[in-house]
Design a protein around this motif. Structure first.
Motif, PDB file in Angstrom:
ATOM      1  N   SER A 504       0.820  -1.222   0.000  1.00  0.00           N
ATOM      2  CA  SER A 504       0.000   0.000   0.000  1.00  0.00           C
ATOM      3  C   SER A 504       0.849   1.265   0.000  1.00  0.00           C
ATOM      4  O   SER A 504       0.354   2.350  -0.300  1.00  0.00           O
ATOM      5  CB  SER A 504      -0.912   0.029   1.234  1.00  0.00           C
ATOM      6  OG  SER A 504      -0.141   0.159   2.421  1.00  0.00           O
ATOM      7  N   GLY A 505       2.122   1.134   0.352  1.00  0.00           N
ATOM      8  CA  GLY A 505       2.974   2.306   0.484  1.00  0.00           C
ATOM      9  C   GLY A 505       2.882   2.954   1.852  1.00  0.00           C
ATOM     10  O   GLY A 505       3.559   3.955   2.110  1.00  0.00           O
ATOM     11  N   ALA A 506       2.058   2.391   2.744  1.00  0.00           N
ATOM     12  CA  ALA A 506       1.920   2.976   4.080  1.00  0.00           C
ATOM     13  C   ALA A 506       3.216   2.902   4.864  1.00  0.00           C
ATOM     14  O   ALA A 506       3.463   3.737   5.750  1.00  0.00           O
ATOM     15  CB  ALA A 506       0.805   2.253   4.849  1.00  0.00           C
ATOM     16  N   VAL A 507       4.071   1.919   4.531  1.00  0.00           N
ATOM     17  CA  VAL A 507       5.351   1.801   5.222  1.00  0.00           C
ATOM     18  C   VAL A 507       6.192   3.053   5.013  1.00  0.00           C
ATOM     19  O   VAL A 507       6.951   3.464   5.913  1.00  0.00           O
ATOM     20  CB  VAL A 507       6.099   0.531   4.737  1.00  0.00           C
ATOM     21  CG1 VAL A 507       6.393   0.606   3.245  1.00  0.00           C
ATOM     22  CG2 VAL A 507       7.381   0.324   5.514  1.00  0.00           C
ATOM     23  N   ASN A 508       6.058   3.691   3.843  1.00  0.00           N
ATOM     24  CA  ASN A 508       6.825   4.918   3.589  1.00  0.00           C
ATOM     25  C   ASN A 508       6.331   6.071   4.450  1.00  0.00           C
ATOM     26  O   ASN A 508       7.115   6.835   5.002  1.00  0.00           O
ATOM     27  CB  ASN A 508       6.705   5.294   2.106  1.00  0.00           C
ATOM     28  CG  ASN A 508       7.318   4.249   1.202  1.00  0.00           C
ATOM     29  OD1 ASN A 508       8.403   3.749   1.470  1.00  0.00           O
ATOM     30  ND2 ASN A 508       6.616   3.899   0.128  1.00  0.00           N
ATOM     31  N   ASP A 509       4.997   6.217   4.544  1.00  0.00           N
ATOM     32  CA  ASP A 509       4.442   7.271   5.393  1.00  0.00           C
ATOM     33  C   ASP A 509       4.876   7.085   6.836  1.00  0.00           C
ATOM     34  O   ASP A 509       5.241   8.049   7.525  1.00  0.00           O
ATOM     35  CB  ASP A 509       2.911   7.254   5.311  1.00  0.00           C
ATOM     36  CG  ASP A 509       2.390   7.618   3.931  1.00  0.00           C
ATOM     37  OD1 ASP A 509       2.967   8.527   3.315  1.00  0.00           O
ATOM     38  OD2 ASP A 509       1.424   7.001   3.480  1.00  0.00           O
ATOM     39  N   MET A 510       4.838   5.839   7.290  1.00  0.00           N
ATOM     40  CA  MET A 510       5.171   5.564   8.680  1.00  0.00           C
ATOM     41  C   MET A 510       6.647   5.820   8.958  1.00  0.00           C
ATOM     42  O   MET A 510       7.010   6.364  10.007  1.00  0.00           O
ATOM     43  CB  MET A 510       4.818   4.107   8.988  1.00  0.00           C
ATOM     44  CG  MET A 510       4.942   3.733  10.446  1.00  0.00           C
ATOM     45  SD  MET A 510       4.212   2.120  10.731  1.00  0.00           S
ATOM     46  CE  MET A 510       4.634   1.872  12.438  1.00  0.00           C
ATOM     47  N   ALA A 511       7.489   5.467   8.010  1.00  0.00           N
ATOM     48  CA  ALA A 511       8.928   5.645   8.200  1.00  0.00           C
ATOM     49  C   ALA A 511       9.330   7.108   8.205  1.00  0.00           C
ATOM     50  O   ALA A 511      10.279   7.500   8.889  1.00  0.00           O
ATOM     51  CB  ALA A 511       9.684   4.895   7.111  1.00  0.00           C
ATOM     52  N   THR A 512       8.613   7.919   7.448  1.00  0.00           N
ATOM     53  CA  THR A 512       8.984   9.342   7.343  1.00  0.00           C
ATOM     54  C   THR A 512       8.258  10.218   8.363  1.00  0.00           C
ATOM     55  O   THR A 512       8.494  11.418   8.404  1.00  0.00           O
ATOM     56  CB  THR A 512       8.680   9.863   5.928  1.00  0.00           C
ATOM     57  OG1 THR A 512       7.315   9.579   5.597  1.00  0.00           O
ATOM     58  CG2 THR A 512       9.584   9.197   4.908  1.00  0.00           C
ATOM     59  N   HIS A 513       7.375   9.630   9.175  1.00  0.00           N
ATOM     60  CA  HIS A 513       6.663  10.394  10.207  1.00  0.00           C
ATOM     61  C   HIS A 513       6.767   9.683  11.556  1.00  0.00           C
ATOM     62  O   HIS A 513       5.762   9.246  12.126  1.00  0.00           O
ATOM     63  CB  HIS A 513       5.187  10.573   9.837  1.00  0.00           C
ATOM     64  CG  HIS A 513       4.969  11.385   8.595  1.00  0.00           C
ATOM     65  ND1 HIS A 513       5.031  10.840   7.335  1.00  0.00           N
ATOM     66  CD2 HIS A 513       4.697  12.701   8.428  1.00  0.00           C
ATOM     67  CE1 HIS A 513       4.795  11.781   6.439  1.00  0.00           C
ATOM     68  NE2 HIS A 513       4.593  12.917   7.069  1.00  0.00           N
ATOM     69  N   PRO A 514       7.967   9.509  12.066  1.00  0.00           N
ATOM     70  CA  PRO A 514       8.108   8.815  13.351  1.00  0.00           C
ATOM     71  C   PRO A 514       7.433   9.584  14.484  1.00  0.00           C
ATOM     72  O   PRO A 514       7.572  10.800  14.599  1.00  0.00           O
ATOM     73  CB  PRO A 514       9.627   8.746  13.544  1.00  0.00           C
ATOM     74  CG  PRO A 514      10.163   9.873  12.723  1.00  0.00           C
ATOM     75  CD  PRO A 514       9.256   9.991  11.545  1.00  0.00           C
ATOM     76  N   GLY A 515       6.685   8.878  15.292  1.00  0.00           N
ATOM     77  CA  GLY A 515       6.029   9.494  16.444  1.00  0.00           C
ATOM     78  C   GLY A 515       4.789  10.295  16.128  1.00  0.00           C
ATOM     79  O   GLY A 515       4.120  10.806  17.035  1.00  0.00           O
ATOM     80  N   TYR A 516       4.439  10.409  14.858  1.00  0.00           N
ATOM     81  CA  TYR A 516       3.303  11.245  14.450  1.00  0.00           C
ATOM     82  C   TYR A 516       1.985  10.714  15.018  1.00  0.00           C
ATOM     83  O   TYR A 516       1.162  11.481  15.538  1.00  0.00           O
ATOM     84  CB  TYR A 516       3.250  11.296  12.925  1.00  0.00           C
ATOM     85  CG  TYR A 516       2.072  12.058  12.356  1.00  0.00           C
ATOM     86  CD1 TYR A 516       2.072  13.451  12.307  1.00  0.00           C
ATOM     87  CD2 TYR A 516       0.963  11.388  11.860  1.00  0.00           C
ATOM     88  CE1 TYR A 516       0.994  14.148  11.772  1.00  0.00           C
ATOM     89  CE2 TYR A 516      -0.115  12.073  11.330  1.00  0.00           C
ATOM     90  CZ  TYR A 516      -0.097  13.447  11.286  1.00  0.00           C
ATOM     91  OH  TYR A 516      -1.164  14.128  10.766  1.00  0.00           O
TER      92      TYR A 516
END
Length: 1092
Positions: A504-516
């Motif tokens: 889904s590409g969600a791994v990229n969002d999660m990796a670039t927004h730590p702690g969000y």
């Protein structure tokens, strides 16, 4: 305008030009057929040539040529649409050029100087507006024609233009198609027959390529109930794609209220260009294909070969480089693509200059070798610059690396899970956030369980482990046909969350927004909004049969994810079906992972699904209907009404079949969705209908068809699911089960891919864009019908007039958005509002439209009158007027009695405001967003109750009008009569009435103040003198100064007094009761609305 100097033939066979002015160096000419002596055969011929030929010098009616006394060569240097424009250029030449030319010795020097000066002027003019155009000179010529022919506001940005034929009946009209930011325009002039029309993009219902017996290939546009066909394009596909992009841009900007803050090329409607639209389309396609975040833009593209170690060959494809990702997609049919986050790149090498190769080393001892890259040094530099990776000491120069060492590096694929951190850059999760998938907590796998289903599950896991060892694991994994085959067979339970995140590409969002996510949870904790109320209501309706959501653990996790997302995206907030989807995500993913999966679904994979109008789902339903017509024509022939498929499939799209299939089968569908997107859902829907086609053809009505489909879904099982019976869902209906043999979900999905797998994602996206126009306009038409039905009960307008008024009102609303991104309509739009509130006008928009429609055509003070009317009609004082309020005000002025019209004017002056009293954007109260801010439901209910109980206003209840207000009221009456045939008599009547009222007030005041000296002189009758001999609007009667020592108490008038006095003047009564030609006012407004 100034033109790039070009040689012209002054003497031609047709003598199309007439010289009006000349001197030794310049000649001003007029086009024959324009101005004096125009018309006749010459005029027809000239007009036809002007339309067909692509040259402004031939189109503009005036031009200036440069010549030298001893030369026969003439140069065109300027042209003009009007005499005033060309005269300005002529005067500039006389004042700035003529005096200088006398110092030159030769004709060549003079010509060179003039040409240089003109080119300098053109360059200065085009520094900003034409910097993005491929051919600024030709574009300037087209822009002149566009402005001359259509008369649109100067702010309208012309994007591009094409020569084509427009089919008027069966006759083609050769002309020019102009595509601008907000309008599609066409102009043709052939032998006296002029064809000209303008269509705004927000009015288009259908935009498609079509062909028939007469037209081999054409573009079909449906707008305003009319069909338009354009053909004979030099580049039809390019034209169509650009029209699609402009229509989509208008829909997203005007209906979806997008501001394109992350898209600089589209952020300003005044700077839209063909190049910017093409770049935007390319970026969107790039992001959709590789499932990348919205922030990513395609920066560089390289054609190259990629060494595929598991197949031992080089595959041809393209490298796509963005700010944070290096992507590769094959072009040889192998369906192989790779996504490498720049953050995972360890080093970049150039091992072999002869093969123009670049080797990219990533975490996990992985390497990708690209060869035959035309500009390989630039590629290597670009990757290094973005990731900060430098060449290792042993690989400083290409010559120091042997081919064998490089080959060894590439083939070194070790399965090191501890080194391949899937989640990069995560901070420690908040203690309040669950760190385990619910399926792990409520259904842990028993490693010693060796029943057949668990053995099958172990075999799946082994297949995936072999795949990881060959193709890699994590973001940089090779994705091929084999990957899809494994997905179709079903994903192992313990890998499902990891692969969903990956595909889904969600791994990229999660990796670039730590702690969000943890921050969102803390910020949204305890908030009370409309969204949170809806979430609380639906929490226990989310997979209630599953043990995970029968406990506080699952319910709390679901609450946190949904509340955090509503806080993150208040435009969506919370919508039904989000709870069902999020419940399944939480079963297989950790809480933070489930949140980012929800973000990927709502904001990228299923755009516009989760809002009040579920536009995205309706669009995909329309795409589904078209696919049914193509793939299952027998169903189309049997079913005359295709809306049945829309109604029955809505839940399929909104919940990804989760609501109709047992959970153990539905998760397999979700596997395919995260890998192939909406294409997987469309394929499965076609397969379901195909499986039941014979029974559906035998159905007598829709209810029977729904029953057949429900029974079919009950019969779908997952024979390989290792879930226990307590987790699996039982069939909803157990009746007549013998007639529905069990259908395995894996077989059904495999059949969907085999039969309908040739549907391309690009085709689906193109259909989505086309169908969105129709869906939007259908919803808009429903809104219009509902609004007109409500408003028609309040006013005396005919249905046709009310429909025209709605069109004008809606267009005025859009006019506030056409040329700016900061209009009140865009900034404060709330799609959750009722129909009547969807389109509202701020102060400036209202005043412009009210001035066009006001019954007093020649009123001298229309601006102030419009402002006061806006203040009066804005009953809730929110700085916006809706359509009902607008129509009620106009209805009073058009069809009201003398008393009603006078009362309207009277109330306008009770508390008049100036433009300084209203905020610039016209908005005082902002509507609460759905995700944030508490909505006061009691206030809404009270307002609704007040409207129901509203009674007819009694004139005795009106407050008295004070001195200043009465003076202004008198001025307004004088202004209304301006330009009327009986203007003088009306002035006399008003002067008589105002003098009478002032005398009455003076007498009444003296009776109330017995101590006042009797010799106080009442106001004289000077104001009652008629304004003979003066064309100016007379002043109102002279009145005592407010601060006069004789006036301790301000005088005032009641409405009854003013009404009674005016009724004594029959000419005033006739003026106000004069019928208004509503149709004429509407036609005038339509013709001039865009030009105001």
């Amino acid at each position: 305008m100034w033109l790039k100097p070009e040689e012209v033939l002054l003497k031609n066979a047709f003598k199309l030009w007439v010289t009006e002015k000349s001197n030794d160096y310049f000649v001003l000419q007029r086009r024959r057929g324009y101005g004096e002596g125009g018309g006749g055969l010459t005029g027809l011929l000239v007009g036809t040539l002007d339309t067909v030929l692509d040259s402004t010098a031939k189109v503009a009616p005036f031009r200036i040529l440069h010549q030298t006394p001893d030369s026969q060569v003439y140069w065109s240097i300027a042209c003009g649409a009007t005499r005033e424009e060309i005269n300005q250029h002529w005067e500039w030449l006389l004042q700035n050029i003529m005096r200088t030319l006398s110092v030159f010795d030769s004709s060549e020097d003079i010509t060179s100087f003039v040409q240089g000066k003109i080119r300098g002027l053109i360059a200065e003019e085009g520094k900003v507006s034409l910097v993005q155009e491929d051919d600024p000179e030709k574009f300037r010529e087209a822009l002149l024609r566009f402005e001359k022919w259509f008369g649109l506001p100067e702010k309208e940005k012309l994007v591009t233009y094409y020569s084509c034929s427009y089919w008027k009946g069966r006759v083609p009209c050769q002309g020019w198609l102009y595509l601008s930011t907000n309008f599609l325009s066409f102009y043709s002039y052939l032998l006296g027959s002029e064809v000209k029309f303008i269509v705004s993009w927000d009015e288009i219902w259908k935009l498609e390529k079509s062909s028939n017996v007469i037209l081999a290939e054409s573009i079909h546009v449906v707008a305003g109930g009319e069909d338009h066909y354009f053909s004979m394009f030099l580049h039809l596909n390019e034209t169509f794609l650009l029209m699609e992009q402009l229509a989509d841009y208008a829909v997203r900007r005007l209906f979806d209220k997008e501001t394109f803050q992350q898209e600089p090329a589209l952020a300003d409607p005044l700077q839209i260009s063909k190049r910017g639209l093409e770049t935007h389309a390319r970026n969107e396609q790039f992001r959709a294909f590789f499932r990348l975040p919205r922030e990513e833009n395609l920066l560089e593209v390289y054609e190259s070969f990629l060494w595929v170690p598991f197949s031992h060959f080089n595959t041809l494809g393209k490298i796509c480089l963005s700010e944070s990702y290096l992507c590769f997609a094959s072009q040889d049919g192998s369906q192989c693509y790779v996504i490498v986050p720049i953050r995972e790149v360890v080093s970049v090498e150039k091992p072999d200059s002869s093969s123009r190769a670049v080797t990219v080393c990533v975490r996990g001892k992985r390497a990708l070798r690209f060869s035959e890259v035309r500009d390989y040094e630039r590629l290597a530099y670009g990757i290094r610059r973005r990731c900060g990776a430098a060449a290792s000491p042993m690989h400083i120069t290409a010559g120091e690396v042997s081919g064998e060492a490089c080959h060894t590096l590439i083939e070194h694929f070790e399965d090191n899970p501890e080194e391949e951190a899937l989640m990069v850059g995560q901070k420690s999760s908040s203690k309040a956030v669950s760190t385990e998938a619910l399926m792990t907590v409520f259904h842990p796998q028993d490693a010693e369980n060796l029943d057949p289903k668990m053995l099958k599950e172990k075999m799946k896991e082994q297949s995936w482990n072999i795949h990881f060892s060959e193709y890699g694991r994590g973001m940089s994994m090779f994705r091929t046909k084999k990957t899809r085959d494994l997905i179709v067979r079903g994903v192992p339970e313990f890998l499902r969350g990891e692969l969903w995140l990956l595909f889904s590409g969600a791994v990229n969002d999660m990796a670039t927004h730590p702690g969000y996510y943890s921050e969102l949870v803390e910020q949204s904790l305890g908030t009370s909004t409309l969204a949170t109320d809806e979430i609380e209501r639906d929490l226990h309706r989310s997979l209630p049969e599953h043990p995970a959501f029968q406990s506080d653990t699952g319910i709390s996790a679901l609450r946190r994810v949904l509340t955090a997302y509503a806080y993150r995206n208040p435009k969506i907030g919370y919508c039904q079906a989000m709870n069902i989807l999020t419940s399944v995500l939480l079963l297989y993913a950790k809480e933070e992972e489930a949140f980012w999966l929800l973000v990927a679904v709502c904001e990228r994979m299923l755009p516009d699904y989760f809002n009040r109008r579920i536009i995205g789902a309706l669009v995909d339903q329309a795409v589904f209907e078209e696919l049914i017509r193509e793939q299952l024509p027998q169903l189309t022939e049997h079913t005359t009404d295709m809306t049945f498929f829309s109604s029955v499939s809505l839940s399929w799209f909104l919940t990804l079949f989760i609501s109709v299939l047992p959970i153990e089968s539905a998760v397999n569908v979700v596997d395919c969705f995260f890998y192939d997107g909406i294409k997987a859902i469309l394929q499965l829907g076609l397969a379901v209908l195909d499986y039941n086609v014979e029974q559906l053809l035998a159905c007598r009505d829709d209810a029977e068809a729904v029953t057949i489909l429900n029974k079919f879904f009950d019969s779908v099982t997952n024979k390989d699911s290792p879930l226990p019976a307590t987790v699996q869902q039982a069939p909803v209906s157990n009746n007549d089960r013998t007639s529905h043999p069990k259908v395995d979900i894996t077989d059904l999905i495999r059949e969907a891919y085999e039969k309908y797998g040739d549907i391309r994602s690009e085709e689906v996206e193109s259909m989505r864009r086309r169908k969105k126009l129709f869906v939007i306009q259908t919803l808009e038409d429903t809104t219009r019908q509902n609004v007109l039905r409500v408003v028609s009960q309040e006013v005396k307008f005919t249905a046709a007039h009310l429909d025209d008024l709605y069109g004008l009102f809606k267009r005025q609303h859009f006019l506030s958005c056409y040329w700016t991104m900061n209009s009140p309509a865009l900034l404060h739009h709330d799609p959750s509002l009722p129909y009547l509130e969807q389109y509202q006008l701020g102060r400036s928009q209202f005043c412009a439209l009210f001035s066009l429609l006001a019954p007093w055509v020649h009123c001298a003070g229309r601006d102030a009158l419009s402002l006061w009317a806006f203040h009066l009609l804005d009953e809730n004082q929110d700085g916006l007027v809706n359509f009902k309020e607008f129509c009620c005000g106009l209805d009073t002025l058009y069809s009201g009695t003398f008393t009603e019209k006078l009362k309207f004017l009277f109330k306008m002056h009770l508390s008049p405001v100036s433009s300084a009293d209203v905020p610039e954007d016209g908005v005082i109260r902002r509507s609460p967003e759905r995700g944030r801010g508490k909505v006061d439901l009691q206030a809404y209910l009270k307002q609704w109750q007040d409207e129901l109980l509203k009674k007819e206003e009694n004139i005795k209840d009106l407050p008295r009008i004070n001195q200043c207000q009465f003076i202004q009221f008198s001025k307004t009456l004088y202004n209304l009569f301006h330009g009327d045939p009986e203007e003088e008599s009306l002035y006399r009547a008003v002067a008589s009435v105002t003098s009478l009222l002032l005398r009455m007030e003076e007498v009444g005041r003296r009776l109330q103040e017995p101590g006042t000296p009797t010799e106080t002189t009442p106001p004289n009758g000077e104001a009652s003198t008629s304004p003979e001999g003066s064309s100016d609007t007379p002043s109102p009667p002279s009145v005592p100064e407010p601060n006069s020592h004789r006036q301790e108490v301000e005088w005032s008038f009641a409405f009854e007094q003013i009404l009674a006095s005016l009724l004594n003047e029959p000419i005033l009564v006739r003026f106000f009761e004069k019928p208004v030609d509503v149709q004429a006012r509407l036609e005038h407004a339509k013709a001039t609305q865009l030009k105001v």
